[in-house]
Design a protein around this motif. Structure first.
Motif, PDB file in Angstrom:
ATOM      1  N   ALA A 154       0.835  -1.204   0.000  1.00 58.02           N
ATOM      2  CA  ALA A 154       0.000   0.000   0.000  1.00 58.02           C
ATOM      3  C   ALA A 154       0.871   1.256   0.000  1.00 58.02           C
ATOM      4  O   ALA A 154       0.607   2.204  -0.749  1.00 58.02           O
ATOM      5  CB  ALA A 154      -0.930   0.000   1.218  1.00 58.02           C
ATOM      6  N   VAL A 155       1.912   1.268   0.810  1.00 59.92           N
ATOM      7  CA  VAL A 155       2.812   2.424   0.879  1.00 59.92           C
ATOM      8  C   VAL A 155       3.558   2.587  -0.439  1.00 59.92           C
ATOM      9  O   VAL A 155       3.748   3.699  -0.937  1.00 59.92           O
ATOM     10  CB  VAL A 155       3.808   2.278   2.053  1.00 59.92           C
ATOM     11  N   GLU A 156       3.953   1.477  -1.025  1.00 56.34           N
ATOM     12  CA  GLU A 156       4.691   1.505  -2.285  1.00 56.34           C
ATOM     13  C   GLU A 156       3.857   2.132  -3.410  1.00 56.34           C
ATOM     14  O   GLU A 156       4.403   2.766  -4.308  1.00 56.34           O
ATOM     15  CB  GLU A 156       5.089   0.076  -2.661  1.00 56.34           C
ATOM     16  N   GLN A 157       2.549   1.997  -3.340  1.00 53.27           N
ATOM     17  CA  GLN A 157       1.666   2.522  -4.374  1.00 53.27           C
ATOM     18  C   GLN A 157       1.347   4.007  -4.190  1.00 53.27           C
ATOM     19  O   GLN A 157       0.824   4.646  -5.097  1.00 53.27           O
ATOM     20  CB  GLN A 157       0.348   1.731  -4.401  1.00 53.27           C
ATOM     21  N   GLU A 158       1.648   4.554  -3.017  1.00 53.32           N
ATOM     22  CA  GLU A 158       1.357   5.961  -2.753  1.00 53.32           C
ATOM     23  C   GLU A 158       2.243   6.873  -3.600  1.00 53.32           C
ATOM     24  O   GLU A 158       3.407   6.576  -3.849  1.00 53.32           O
ATOM     25  CB  GLU A 158       1.577   6.303  -1.282  1.00 53.32           C
ATOM     26  N   GLU A 159       1.678   7.989  -4.013  1.00 51.81           N
ATOM     27  CA  GLU A 159       2.425   8.975  -4.775  1.00 51.81           C
ATOM     28  C   GLU A 159       3.342   9.768  -3.846  1.00 51.81           C
ATOM     29  O   GLU A 159       2.987  10.040  -2.702  1.00 51.81           O
ATOM     30  CB  GLU A 159       1.445   9.924  -5.459  1.00 51.81           C
ATOM     31  N   ILE A 160       4.523  10.112  -4.336  1.00 50.99           N
ATOM     32  CA  ILE A 160       5.472  10.890  -3.541  1.00 50.99           C
ATOM     33  C   ILE A 160       5.022  12.354  -3.568  1.00 50.99           C
ATOM     34  O   ILE A 160       4.820  12.914  -4.650  1.00 50.99           O
ATOM     35  CB  ILE A 160       6.900  10.752  -4.086  1.00 50.99           C
ATOM     36  N   PRO A 161       4.862  12.982  -2.397  1.00 58.07           N
ATOM     37  CA  PRO A 161       4.432  14.385  -2.361  1.00 58.07           C
ATOM     38  C   PRO A 161       5.443  15.310  -3.048  1.00 58.07           C
ATOM     39  O   PRO A 161       6.650  15.081  -2.996  1.00 58.07           O
ATOM     40  CB  PRO A 161       4.363  14.706  -0.864  1.00 58.07           C
ATOM     41  N   LEU A 219       9.691  15.566  -3.134  1.00 57.77           N
ATOM     42  CA  LEU A 219      10.498  15.535  -4.356  1.00 57.77           C
ATOM     43  C   LEU A 219      11.367  16.780  -4.463  1.00 57.77           C
ATOM     44  O   LEU A 219      12.532  16.705  -4.853  1.00 57.77           O
ATOM     45  CB  LEU A 219       9.594  15.400  -5.584  1.00 57.77           C
ATOM     46  N   ASP A 220      10.803  17.943  -4.110  1.00 64.49           N
ATOM     47  CA  ASP A 220      11.568  19.192  -4.140  1.00 64.49           C
ATOM     48  C   ASP A 220      12.736  19.122  -3.163  1.00 64.49           C
ATOM     49  O   ASP A 220      13.858  19.532  -3.486  1.00 64.49           O
ATOM     50  CB  ASP A 220      10.653  20.371  -3.807  1.00 64.49           C
ATOM     51  N   LEU A 221      12.490  18.606  -1.986  1.00 64.82           N
ATOM     52  CA  LEU A 221      13.555  18.463  -0.993  1.00 64.82           C
ATOM     53  C   LEU A 221      14.665  17.552  -1.510  1.00 64.82           C
ATOM     54  O   LEU A 221      15.851  17.857  -1.370  1.00 64.82           O
ATOM     55  CB  LEU A 221      12.983  17.916   0.316  1.00 64.82           C
ATOM     56  N   LEU A 222      14.294  16.424  -2.120  1.00 64.53           N
ATOM     57  CA  LEU A 222      15.302  15.517  -2.662  1.00 64.53           C
ATOM     58  C   LEU A 222      16.130  16.197  -3.751  1.00 64.53           C
ATOM     59  O   LEU A 222      17.358  16.014  -3.810  1.00 64.53           O
ATOM     60  CB  LEU A 222      14.632  14.258  -3.214  1.00 64.53           C
ATOM     61  N   GLU A 223      15.484  16.980  -4.609  1.00 59.96           N
ATOM     62  CA  GLU A 223      16.213  17.695  -5.657  1.00 59.96           C
ATOM     63  C   GLU A 223      17.188  18.700  -5.058  1.00 59.96           C
ATOM     64  O   GLU A 223      18.329  18.830  -5.508  1.00 59.96           O
ATOM     65  CB  GLU A 223      15.235  18.395  -6.594  1.00 59.96           C
ATOM     66  N   ARG A 224      16.755  19.422  -4.018  1.00 60.62           N
ATOM     67  CA  ARG A 224      17.641  20.399  -3.377  1.00 60.62           C
ATOM     68  C   ARG A 224      18.807  19.708  -2.681  1.00 60.62           C
ATOM     69  O   ARG A 224      19.936  20.203  -2.708  1.00 60.62           O
ATOM     70  CB  ARG A 224      16.862  21.269  -2.402  1.00 60.62           C
ATOM     71  N   LEU A 225      18.547  18.557  -2.072  1.00 60.32           N
ATOM     72  CA  LEU A 225      19.631  17.812  -1.434  1.00 60.32           C
ATOM     73  C   LEU A 225      20.639  17.310  -2.467  1.00 60.32           C
ATOM     74  O   LEU A 225      21.855  17.364  -2.237  1.00 60.32           O
ATOM     75  CB  LEU A 225      19.068  16.636  -0.632  1.00 60.32           C
TER      76      LEU A 225
END
Length: 52
Positions: A22-29, A33-39
């Motif tokens: 169920a968690v795997e199917q959830e969309e990433i907020p 995603l913005d935080l990951l790009e900045r990191l």
């Protein structure tokens, strides 16, 4: 009865797998995603550059 666990461990395993699926199917907020790009950008900026 099909789907009935034979042991407590099997019941836990089935529930954990269902939760993971169920968690795997959830969309990433978008915020995440913005935080990951900045990191990634910060990591790339701080990495030592190779001299060629």
């Amino acid at each position: 009865m099909p789907g009935t666990a034979k042991s407590p461990e099997e019941a836990i395993s089935r529930r954990l797998k269902a939760l993971y699926n169920a968690v795997e199917q959830e969309e990433i907020p978008d915020r995440f995603l913005d935080l990951l790009e900045r990191l990634d950008a910060a990591e790339a900026a701080s990495a030592p550059r190779k001299k060629g």
